[in-house]
Scaffold this active site. Structure first.
Site, PDB file in Angstrom:
ATOM      1  CE  LYS A   1      -4.055   0.385   2.137  1.00 25.35           C
ATOM      2  NZ  LYS A   1      -5.165   0.399   2.846  1.00 25.35           N
TER       3      LYS A   1
ATOM      4  NE  ARG B   1     -21.402  -4.463   3.960  1.00 22.71           N
ATOM      5  CZ  ARG B   1     -20.648  -4.900   2.835  1.00 22.71           C
ATOM      6  NH1 ARG B   1     -20.435  -3.992   1.802  1.00 22.71           N
ATOM      7  NH2 ARG B   1     -20.360  -6.288   2.622  1.00 22.71           N
TER       8      ARG B   1
ATOM      9  CD  GLU C   1     -20.076  -3.579   7.421  1.00 26.08           C
ATOM     10  OE1 GLU C   1     -19.207  -2.664   7.043  1.00 26.08           O
ATOM     11  OE2 GLU C   1     -20.437  -4.924   6.722  1.00 26.08           O
TER      12      GLU C   1
END
Length: 643
Positions: A281, A395, A367
């Site tokens: 990253k 969600r 979630e």
């Protein structure tokens, strides 16, 4: 002319030699850094995927082949290579290009994304549709390792392995969380074992073994187990092999030659394939490599230092107020457990996680699990506080309804980013929570007008014996003093902020301040509005609202939320249920449309939820008969004071 300026389609990339691709990669990184340093955006992830993006475009026939980027955090290089270089300066700007992939924006964007872990399921659906249409082209789903913490990804893998279509999944592992055995051997094996002739030879050898009389099946199973054991020794791929994917990797995701070779080998597969690549990253930009969490989603910054250009603002954000008071309340309440879904920094729980490690749970991008896990905690006496962005809590609708509300478990939902959030756009605005939460039995819903009320409501929620949602916005607070002696608010009780007898403005959340500003302007025109801070969407302060409506027949409701089924709808239903049908009513909120990306203040004005929209509604309701020139009844600021 730079190489990047010559690229508008995937076909243009294929005209370059392999030796030119690293130069193009460098130009792409420079362009991404330059624009994101001004506009903000998801920097680290996109920098890490530059070579992978180039290799995919170099090998596959896009957009005939379909490319899907999970979430879209990694897709800036993809945008630059597909005709959006000239408009890239408008990234995440109002009326500019989106920070995520968007089908309406480009035929190269295979699927509109913004939420995590959808790429495998969507890709499989596209793959099967192509099969039904006799279309042999490839489907490539690129998913980050973080997205594999969500159950949806495994549901997609499971079905893909069962259907056995020609889907290609590329796992971009940028955190070393899966690949324990990365190295030259595994990279070499993956590139070698992916070769078409070896795949064909393996299949033919399997047929040969099965054909041997009596011992054929046993020999085949022994050979299969040996291959799997060998792969397990040098690669972490058996998880995916268990889903009937042919696994290759891990491979260095920054080595263009290796990437191109292996992608060439695995294109047009006969069955599902997973390629595991490892990337860094922030690759190519030192500050982002050193601090990839900060540069995952970053605001404007100085390129030479990586330091933020944002002017210091002494006001705390709502998120910071929530986080600091979680720490404060946890000192005296050992039952408090903080739960988040891969967003400890974003939800303000970093300090809590350090001080109360045993009472902090990060479930990953899951979630649904976070909510049911919290229901389990609450069922045994804990006080879970589930901190999730409004857009992501969507969600977990079924888990809130079924696992929390049916038995009224005392779970606190700390819903961050409620309302318009800005440059991330329609996938991230938190504009639907009132509607779906208020239909749930046993649920209490409240929203603070400012940071002091947020602290009070958090204490209220922690003390409440039942499901309760505390919804607050993104950004800085109003600058009010946060009292040291925090007192809870009374459930279901609203507050009259200012008096007036011509109109009644009932607002929820920080929209109360828009209502106050509108009331001041209306007062200058001789129209005096009562402003009420509703505090609660459910239960409503029906007694107060009915009492005031008996005298004031002109009513405006204000919410930074969808009108359909929202706060204004709740107020209308309350009046109708009590037989008050002689009222003149205006609802201020978002019409039935998705809100695009742009600065928060601009979007509030554009979509009609700011003070000017309230003033316009007030003038329309009041009519010429209420306009007065006598302002002697008002205070110095133009508002009648609450006695």
């Amino acid at each position: 002319m730079s190489l990047l300026e010559q690229i508008n389609t995937s076909e243009d990339i294929k005209k370059l030699s392999r030796n030119e691709l690293p130069l193009l990669a460098a130009e792409i990184r420079s362009r991404i850094i330059d624009v994101v340093s001004k506009n903000g955006g998801h920097l680290a992830s996109s920098l890490g995927a530059v070579e992978l993006t180039l290799a995919i475009h170099y090998v596959f026939d896009l957009p005939r082949d379909t490319l899907i980027w999970d979430v879209g955090h990694q897709a800036y290089a993809h945008k630059l290579l597909t005709g959006r270089n000239k408009s890239f300066d408008t990234l995440r700007q109002y009326k500019g290009i989106s920070g995520f992939t968007k089908m309406k924006e480009s035929p190269y964007d295979g699927f509109t994304v913004g939420h995590s872990s959808t790429s495998i399921s969507a890709g499989l659906g596209i793959c099967y549709a192509k099969y039904l249409n006799h279309d042999p082209s490839d489907v490539i789903s690129v998913i980050g390792d973080g997205s594999l913490t969500a159950g949806l990804a495994y549901e997609g893998l499971n079905q893909a392995g069962d259907l056995k279509r020609n889907q290609i999944v590329i796992l971009n592992d940028n955190d070393m969380s899966i690949s324990a055995n990365v190295g030259a051997l595994s990279s070499y094996l993956s590139r070698t074992l992916s070769a078409k002739y070896l795949q064909n030879m393996r299949n033919q050898f399997g047929v040969f073994l099965k054909s041997l009389p009596k011992i054929g099946d046993d020999m085949y199973q022994i050979a299969k187990r040996w291959e799997e054991s060998f792969k397990t020794f040098v690669t972490p791929g058996m998880l995916f092999e268990a889903f009937n994917f042919d696994y290759f990797g891990p491979i260095n995701g920054h080595n263009l030659d290796h990437l191109i070779d292996i992608l060439t080998n695995i294109k047009n597969p006969d069955s599902p394939v997973l390629l595991h690549v490892t990337t860094i990253k922030g690759k190519g930009y030192g500050p982002a490599e050193k601090n990839p969490v900060y540069f995952h989603g970053v605001g404007s910054f100085a390129v030479d230092t990586g330091k933020s250009n944002k002017q210091s603002n002494p006001l705390p954000s709502y998120t910071q107020v929530f986080g600091s008071h979680m720490v404060r309340f946890a000192k005296t309440n050992e039952k408090i457990v903080a739960v988040t879904a891969a967003m400890p920094e974003g939800t303000g729980l970093t300090e809590f996680s350090k001080l109360y490690a045993d009472r902090f749970i990060d479930v990953g991008i899951a979630e649904q699990h976070a909510v049911t896990f919290s229901a389990g905690l609450a069922s045994k006496g804990a006080k879970p506080v589930v901190a999730i962005y409004s857009t992501f809590l969507q969600r977990a609708y079924d888990q809130i309804l079924h696992d929390v509300c049916i038995d009224a478990h005392p779970v606190v939902f700390a819903i961050d980013r409620g309302g318009i959030v800005g440059e991330d756009g329609p996938t991230h605005h938190g504009l639907f929570d009132f509607s779906y939460l208020r239909s749930m039995p046993n649920m209490t819903i409240m929203s603070p007008m400012d940071e002091n009320e947020l602290a009070r409501m958090l204490l209220t929620a922690i003390n409440h014996d039942g499901p309760i949602a505390l919804r607050y916005p993104r950004g800085k607070g109003q600058g009010v003093e946060i009292l040291e002696d925090v007192k809870p608010v009374e459930i279901g009780k609203a507050q009259v902020v200012s008096e007036g007898d011509d109109l009644m403005i009932i607002a929820i959340g920080q929209s109360v301040y828009e209502a106050i500003a509108a009331a001041k302007e209306l007062a200058q025109r001789g129209i005096f509005a009562m402003v009420i801070n509703a505090r609660f969407v459910k239960p409503l302060d029906a007694q107060l609202f009915l009492e005031k409506a008996a005298k004031i027949k002109k009513i405006i409701t204000v919410e930074e939320h969808m009108l359909a089924g929202g706060f204004g709808s709740a107020i209308l239903e309350m009046y109708a249920d009590n037989g008050m049908t002689n009222l003149e009513f205006k609802r201020i909120g978002i019409d039935n449309k998705f809100v695009e990306h742009g600065p928060q203040d601009l979007l509030k004005k554009e979509y009609g939820v700011d003070s000017s929209a309230i003033v316009a509604a007030g003038l329309e309701l009041a009519g010429p008969d209420l306009t007065r020139s006598d302002l002697t009844r008002t205070g110095a600021d133009g508002i009648q004071k609450n006695a």
